[in-house]
Enzyme design. Structure first.
Site, mmCIF file in Angstrom:
data_model
loop_
_atom_site.group_PDB
_atom_site.id
_atom_site.type_symbol
_atom_site.label_atom_id
_atom_site.label_comp_id
_atom_site.label_asym_id
_atom_site.label_seq_id
_atom_site.Cartn_x
_atom_site.Cartn_y
_atom_site.Cartn_z
ATOM 1 N N HIS A 42 0.864 -1.194 0.000
ATOM 2 C CA HIS A 42 0.000 0.000 0.000
ATOM 3 C C HIS A 42 0.897 1.240 0.000
ATOM 4 O O HIS A 42 1.103 1.852 -1.051
ATOM 5 C CB HIS A 42 -0.946 -0.048 1.202
ATOM 6 N N CYS B 135 -0.407 0.433 9.685
ATOM 7 C CA CYS B 135 -0.636 1.796 9.211
ATOM 8 C C CYS B 135 -2.072 1.996 8.733
ATOM 9 O O CYS B 135 -2.728 2.948 9.164
ATOM 10 C CB CYS B 135 0.344 2.139 8.093
ATOM 11 N N HIS B 136 -2.553 1.093 7.844
ATOM 12 C CA HIS B 136 -3.907 1.288 7.320
ATOM 13 C C HIS B 136 -4.721 0.006 7.329
ATOM 14 O O HIS B 136 -5.753 -0.081 6.685
ATOM 15 C CB HIS B 136 -3.845 1.872 5.899
ATOM 16 N N GLY B 137 -4.227 -1.026 8.036
ATOM 17 C CA GLY B 137 -5.033 -2.215 8.282
ATOM 18 C C GLY B 137 -5.023 -3.286 7.212
ATOM 19 O O GLY B 137 -5.887 -4.158 7.210
#
Lengths: 184, 267, 422
Positions: free
Chosen positions: A129, A148-150
């Site tokens: 990502h 960080c964003h799952g």
């Protein structure tokens, strides 16, 4: 002034064109060292492959080593983790491509295409990502969770849920013998 | 343009009256021996066999005291060098113990207090025989054996100087000259008192290519190896220089003709 | 005589559009293509162009070297060795940059002596000359900072000697000199802070030089070039357009210059350097002889020839300061020494004195000459040469200009060319 020949071009022009051409070639040849010096130096290239001793890694564990300034996870999978990974249908995956530098680009993301020996999973530990380092053995799929964003990866490092677009990359590597791999 | 006549006459006078002559005297180093090496001159190159033999001399004799810390193992396989294959260079590297970082417990030494080590890899540099300057001096009566990576560039006429030192032992000092304690007489070393004991003897090494290992041969080979260690790009430099000079001379030629042609209408 | 009306005519839509907004093409056309240049310029006039090219070359090689160099006292020497061994073509860029500095100074000395011989500093070119001296000073500062960067023995100790000179100011204003040295060092001696700031300044000054060179060329183009006869241009019959006549002539001599440069870089890359600088800096060991690079030797010789520290510093700086006022020290009505037979031998002796000073600057301070059994310390010829340097500018130039009878000047540049007089 200039001596004109029958075809209109003057001898003087040829000489000047020749001078200009030689000059241009010289400048081009001289430019190459200035450009090439920015390419990786011999010291950097000497670090472009790394050998890893697998003996300290226990089953169900992982070590992280640096290769070309990137973290590489070397994980010894349990039989259960291998089974889980094999049972996944490739068409269910968000990214169906193997992302394995040792295989052709279009190879599908089967479990077999993500490893060389089934118990050893070697992948670049950078979330596809935005580049954070995923956490070992977390998330719903037994693989990795990126804090960080799952994004969540499975036991073959394939993306299953979350914003990451691609499976974790497999670097070029080979087994030198049963207990040693060379990455890069 | 007239060159200054007074200046020319003055210089001639100075040279002829011995004003500009070289100094000699006790303690003044003798001029280096005049031997020739394959790498001298605009077309010089490194004799591959001499480089490999010289490496053997460094490894088996000199490395006991002298580091070579700017040379990386991968350089042994580079073009213009001793010509080892990458596999051979890897094997040479693996034969050395390199200080390893802390283990998982944070220790840097094993149970006996010995520093942890790992086998060398191509990216490593030659490890030093002593961990620091103090240890080097303690092991050598207070003298510090210099690193040899660029020794021949760090001395005037470096190759001949090193060769003369290595082959300059064994002579008797002149009458009245005192050799200091823990030092050795070598008239090619400034001061004539050198801390290094004579490092080379006949057959200090056994050359794998069968060359007779006289002191002169060993010195010649290690000097060649150290020249390469200091200037690994020398062959590439001279090769490129030849091409560049040819190009520039041709370029000057064509520019000169253009210049004359261009200015013909002004004369 | 500067360029008259611009003759540039933009031929395309784009160039017409650009010309009405930023006439940069017109500027290049007028200053580098049609610029009227005296037709009788000789080889000594090619060095200005050579210097401009060398400045660009040093900046280019310097910028790429700075991509690999590390300005830290513990890493600087190793980073240079990394450049020499592992960076692609690093050895070539380093040798080119180091020897390029020497070639740069070789060219600037020829360029300066040309100015002195042909009276190029005389009215109306005084500002041109002064800008040139400013460039020379900036070059010396740049070269001094640059030599420190490899952090070898000579880098460190050369920096120590030169920065210690400032402490002599203590004799004029107590404590001020030491304060200045400490400020320069960023510490109590040359060290890591010194190295870092010298790197910053070494990167900065060449761009300052570039700007002053711009002013220098502007100041040249207002009156126009001088020429070997030293007489003014009378009209278009005396000039040719800069392009193609002088682009090709300068180009040819530039290539000859580069042949010499290439011979150094490829076949004798350490010839002008000091072997001592291949030893890493050691603050505890002073080299047997501390010597600057060759192009700073004449000033070094002047400095050392005076035993008193402050006086030595003043004599050295005074020699450079003298250059600023040369246009007003020369009283001659005639520019070029071709027509000044009385002055000419003094000029050549000046050249000899400068070369002698350079030679003496490299000698040990206790060196002597053996003249028929009598030992003469080398400070005496150095003092003599320094004295002559000052005498040339402050006594000989003003006096001879007043008393000599110059040879008759030709009427114009064009006529001697036609009559093949010289």
């Amino acid at each position: 002034m200039a001596s004109a020949t029958s075809d209109g071009t003057t001898r003087r022009d040829f000489l000047y064109i020749a001078s200009g051409a030689v000059g241009a070639v010289g400048v081009g040849l001289a430019a190459w060292p200035f450009i090439d010096q920015m390419n990786p130096s011999a010291a950097v290239l000497a670090m472009s492959s790394t050998e890893v001793d697998l003996t300290p890694v226990q089953e169900g564990q992982q070590i992280t080593i640096m290769w070309r300034s990137k973290p590489v996870f070397v994980r010894k999978r349990t039989a259960k983790e291998i089974e889980e990974s094999k049972s996944v249908n490739v068409s269910d995956l968000p990214d169906g491509v193997a992302r394995n530098a040792n295989l052709p680009d279009a190879a599908p993301a089967t479990d077999a295409n993500r490893v060389i020996k089934p118990e050893w999973l070697v992948l670049i530990g950078i979330c596809t990502h935005l580049g954070c380092i995923p956490l070992f053995n977390q998330g719903d799929f037994g693989g990795y969770l990126c804090p960080c964003h799952g994004s969540q990866y499975d036991t073959a490092g394939r993306i299953r849920r979350g914003p990451a677009p691609e499976n974790l990359f497999i670097p070029p590597y080979a087994f030198m013998n049963d207990t040693r791999i060379k990455i890069g | 343009m007239r060159i200054s006549l007074p200046l020319g006459l003055a210089l001639a006078a100075l040279v002829s009256t011995g004003v500009l002559a070289a100094e000699t005297g006790p303690g003044i180093a003798l001029p280096p021996k005049d031997v020739s090496f394959s790498f001298e001159g605009p077309f010089g190159h490194y004799d591959r066999a001499a480089l490999q033999r010289g490496f053997q001399v460094y490894k088996e004799v000199c490395s006991a005291c002298h580091s070579l810390n700017r040379v990386a193992f991968h350089a042994l396989a580079d073009e213009g060098g001793p010509g080892f294959t990458e596999a051979q260079a890897k094997a040479i590297a693996a034969g050395y113990k390199i200080a390893a970082g802390p283990n998982d417990k944070g220790e840097t030494a094993d149970a006996n207090g010995n520093p942890l080590t790992r086998p060398g890899i191509l990216a490593d540099h030659f490890p030093a025989p002593f961990p620091n300057e103090e240890a080097a001096r303690t092991a050598n009566n207070g003298a510090l054996p210099p690193d040899l990576s660029i020794i021949e560039k760090a001395r005037n006429d470096g190759a001949h100087y090193v060769y003369s030192i290595l082959t300059g032992f064994g002579e008797k000092p002149p009458a009245g000259f005192k050799v200091m304690e823990n030092k050795y007489y070598n008239p090619y070393f400034p001061g004539w008192n050198i801390s290094m004991p004579p490092p080379l003897n006949a057959n200090s090494v056994t050359y794998s290519d069968g060359t007779k290992a006289t002191v002169e041969q060993e010195a010649h080979d290690v000097v060649t190896f150290l020249a390469w260690a200091g200037e690994p790009k020398m062959e590439e430099r001279k090769r490129m220089g030849f091409g560049v000079m040819l190009f520039l001379i041709a370029f000057a030629g064509v520019l000169f003709l253009s210049y004359r042609k261009m200015w013909a209408d002004q004369h | 005589m500067s360029a008259g009306e611009s003759t540039y005519v933009p031929k395309t839509g784009f160039t017409r559009w650009l010309d009405s907004r930023l006439p940069i093409v017109r500027f290049a056309h007028d200053t580098m293509l049609t610029y009227p240049t005296p037709k009788n310029l000789n080889i000594w006039w090619t060095f200005g162009g050579i210097l401009a090219i060398m400045l660009v070359f040093q900046i280019l090689t310097g910028v790429v070297l700075a991509m690999h160099y590390v300005a830290n006292a513990n890493m600087a020497f190793d980073s240079v060795e990394n450049i020499m061994r592992d960076v692609n073509y690093g050895w070539l860029l380093r040798y080119a940059h180091a020897n390029g500095a020497s070639m740069f100074f070789l060219a600037v000395y020829v360029h300066m002596f040309r100015g002195l011989y042909y009276g190029s500093y005389k009215a109306p070119r005084e500002v041109l000359w002064i800008l040139g001296v400013v460039i020379y000073l900036l070059m010396m500062a740049t070269a001094f900072f640059g030599y420190v960067l490899p952090w070898g023995q000579m880098s460190f100790w050369g920096a120590t000697v030169i920065t210690n000179l400032f402490s002599s100011i203590d004799q004029i204003v107590p404590h001020l000199g030491t304060a200045i040295s400490t400020w320069l060092w960023g510490g109590f001696a040359v060290g890591d802070p010194t190295l870092n700031r010298f790197f910053s300044l070494h990167y900065l000054l060449p761009f300052v030089i570039f700007a002053v060179v711009g002013l220098h060329i502007w100041a040249l183009h207002v009156p126009g070039n001088n020429n070997p006869l030293g007489i003014d241009v009378k009209g278009p019959q005396d000039t040719v357009p800069f392009h193609p006549y002088y682009t090709i002539k300068d180009g040819f001599y530039l290539v000859l210059f580069f042949i010499l440069f290439a011979a150094l870089v490829f076949y004798a890359p350490n010839f002008v350097g000091d072997v001592e600088n291949y030893q890493p800096a050691n603050p505890l060991v002073t080299p047997a002889e501390i010597v600057p690079e060759w192009y700073l030797l004449p000033f070094y010789a002047m400095l050392r020839s005076i035993p008193q520290k402050l006086m030595g510093v003043l004599v050295m700086f005074g020699a450079i300061a003298t250059l600023f006022v040369v246009p007003w020290l020369d009283t001659s009505k005639v520019r070029s020494m071709r027509f000044r037979p009385m002055m000419r031998p003094f000029f050549w002796i000046l050249v000899g004195a400068c070369i002698l000073l350079g030679y003496l600057g490299a000698k040990r301070p206790d060196a002597v000459w053996n003249l028929g059994g009598i030992e003469v310390s080398l400070v005496w010829p150095a003092r003599l040469a320094a004295l002559y340097y000052y005498a040339y500018f402050w006594l000989i130039l003003p006096i001879v200009g007043l008393i000599e009878t110059p040879k008759p000047l030709p009427d114009s540049i064009a006529k001697p060319v036609l009559a093949a007089a010289e």
